[in-house]
Design a protein around this motif. Structure first.
Motif, PDB file in Angstrom:
ATOM      1  N   HIS A  25     -57.029  16.869 -18.410  1.00 43.53           N
ATOM      2  CA  HIS A  25     -56.237  17.216 -19.579  1.00 43.53           C
ATOM      3  C   HIS A  25     -55.608  18.595 -19.454  1.00 43.53           C
ATOM      4  CE1 HIS A  25     -60.325  18.643 -20.318  1.00 43.53           C
ATOM      5  NE2 HIS A  25     -59.784  19.596 -21.032  1.00 43.53           N
ATOM      6  N   SER A  26     -55.581  19.130 -18.266  1.00 46.09           N
ATOM      7  CA  SER A  26     -54.948  20.423 -18.046  1.00 46.09           C
ATOM      8  C   SER A  26     -53.440  20.331 -18.201  1.00 46.09           C
ATOM      9  CB  SER A  26     -55.249  20.939 -16.636  1.00 46.09           C
ATOM     10  OG  SER A  26     -56.598  21.254 -16.485  1.00 46.09           O
ATOM     11  N   VAL A  27     -52.851  21.449 -18.582  1.00 46.63           N
ATOM     12  CA  VAL A  27     -51.405  21.581 -18.636  1.00 46.63           C
ATOM     13  C   VAL A  27     -50.964  22.137 -17.290  1.00 46.63           C
ATOM     14  CG1 VAL A  27     -49.532  22.885 -19.706  1.00 46.63           C
ATOM     15  CG2 VAL A  27     -51.374  21.964 -21.118  1.00 46.63           C
ATOM     16  N   LEU A  28     -50.045  21.471 -16.637  1.00 47.53           N
ATOM     17  CA  LEU A  28     -49.499  21.943 -15.371  1.00 47.53           C
ATOM     18  C   LEU A  28     -47.994  22.098 -15.541  1.00 47.53           C
ATOM     19  CD1 LEU A  28     -51.319  19.608 -12.827  1.00 47.53           C
ATOM     20  CD2 LEU A  28     -51.770  22.025 -13.217  1.00 47.53           C
ATOM     21  N   LEU A  29     -47.512  23.321 -15.384  1.00 44.73           N
ATOM     22  CA  LEU A  29     -46.081  23.612 -15.478  1.00 44.73           C
ATOM     23  C   LEU A  29     -45.646  24.175 -14.144  1.00 44.73           C
ATOM     24  CD1 LEU A  29     -46.634  25.242 -18.882  1.00 44.73           C
ATOM     25  CD2 LEU A  29     -45.173  23.263 -18.584  1.00 44.73           C
ATOM     26  N   ALA A  30     -44.691  23.528 -13.529  1.00 48.00           N
ATOM     27  CA  ALA A  30     -44.297  23.913 -12.177  1.00 48.00           C
ATOM     28  C   ALA A  30     -42.807  24.223 -12.091  1.00 48.00           C
ATOM     29  CB  ALA A  30     -44.635  22.794 -11.197  1.00 48.00           C
ATOM     30  N   ASN A  31     -42.495  25.123 -11.181  1.00 47.50           N
ATOM     31  CA  ASN A  31     -41.121  25.370 -10.792  1.00 47.50           C
ATOM     32  C   ASN A  31     -41.116  25.332  -9.273  1.00 47.50           C
ATOM     33  OD1 ASN A  31     -38.756  26.723  -9.786  1.00 47.50           O
ATOM     34  ND2 ASN A  31     -38.386  27.426 -11.878  1.00 47.50           N
ATOM     35  N   GLU A  32     -40.675  24.200  -8.743  1.00 51.00           N
ATOM     36  CA  GLU A  32     -40.736  23.992  -7.300  1.00 51.00           C
ATOM     37  C   GLU A  32     -39.825  24.955  -6.543  1.00 51.00           C
ATOM     38  OE1 GLU A  32     -40.239  20.410  -4.079  1.00 51.00           O
ATOM     39  OE2 GLU A  32     -40.624  19.922  -6.170  1.00 51.00           O
ATOM     40  N   GLN A  51     -45.363  28.355 -23.540  1.00 48.61           N
ATOM     41  CA  GLN A  51     -44.395  29.334 -24.025  1.00 48.61           C
ATOM     42  C   GLN A  51     -43.985  30.307 -22.920  1.00 48.61           C
ATOM     43  OE1 GLN A  51     -46.715  30.882 -27.267  1.00 48.61           O
ATOM     44  NE2 GLN A  51     -45.613  29.673 -28.778  1.00 48.61           N
ATOM     45  N   LEU A  52     -44.944  30.785 -22.156  1.00 48.20           N
ATOM     46  CA  LEU A  52     -44.641  31.729 -21.074  1.00 48.20           C
ATOM     47  C   LEU A  52     -43.690  31.112 -20.048  1.00 48.20           C
ATOM     48  CD1 LEU A  52     -48.153  33.299 -20.419  1.00 48.20           C
ATOM     49  CD2 LEU A  52     -46.150  34.479 -21.324  1.00 48.20           C
ATOM     50  N   MET A  53     -43.998  29.905 -19.628  1.00 51.32           N
ATOM     51  CA  MET A  53     -43.179  29.265 -18.598  1.00 51.32           C
ATOM     52  C   MET A  53     -41.781  28.945 -19.129  1.00 51.32           C
ATOM     53  SD  MET A  53     -43.341  28.519 -15.435  1.00 51.32           S
ATOM     54  CE  MET A  53     -43.335  27.323 -14.121  1.00 51.32           C
ATOM     55  N   LEU A  54     -41.706  28.402 -20.347  1.00 45.28           N
ATOM     56  CA  LEU A  54     -40.401  28.054 -20.899  1.00 45.28           C
ATOM     57  C   LEU A  54     -39.560  29.297 -21.174  1.00 45.28           C
ATOM     58  CD1 LEU A  54     -41.340  25.094 -23.254  1.00 45.28           C
ATOM     59  CD2 LEU A  54     -40.286  24.989 -20.982  1.00 45.28           C
ATOM     60  N   ARG A  55     -40.191  30.378 -21.602  1.00 46.98           N
ATOM     61  CA  ARG A  55     -39.449  31.631 -21.807  1.00 46.98           C
ATOM     62  C   ARG A  55     -38.917  32.134 -20.469  1.00 46.98           C
ATOM     63  NH1 ARG A  55     -38.947  35.072 -25.889  1.00 46.98           N
ATOM     64  NH2 ARG A  55     -40.775  34.282 -26.963  1.00 46.98           N
TER      65      ARG A  55
END
Length: 116
Positions: A25-32, A51-55
């Motif tokens: 159930h972890s949130v994984l946000l990536a920018n390849e 919020q941090l990643m989208l900002r």
């Protein structure tokens, strides 16, 4: 209160120095393109990590205007839109990704002292 648990850049060790994969159930946000992976556990930093990643990506305002399944600007509805974009698809194996020296990985957790 949130704490940055690990920042692994140019390191052979995965976040936290563990070999365990993130919880399901972890949130994984990536920018390849930028080789950046931000992860957090639900109820322990998922909203802040999102919020941090989208900002960083310049998408926070777009996310807050997005009307998903909740009919409001709930940021996690947009997180799923973000994750379907080709450059932002979460890796199949976050542990292996963080072992790759080309990637920088950040794991955000809730301070355990807040639960005492």
């Amino acid at each position: 209160m949130l704490a940055i648990l690990a920042v692994a850049a140019a390191s052979a060790a995965p976040p936290c120095g563990t070999t365990r994969p993130p919880k399901p159930h972890s949130v994984l946000l990536a920018n390849e393109k930028d080789k950046l992976l931000v992860t957090a556990v639900a109820k322990g930093g998922a909203t802040v990590a999102t919020q941090l990643m989208l900002r960083r990506e310049g998408l926070l305002e777009t996310a807050l205007r997005h009307r998903g399944s909740h009919g409001t600007g709930w940021i996690h509805d947009y997180r799923h839109v973000y994750a379907r974009q080709p450059n932002h698809r979460p890796p199949r194996n976050a542990t292996a990704t963080c072992r790759d020296r080309a990637w920088s990985c950040v794991a955000i957790i809730r301070s355990p002292l807040d639960r005492v």
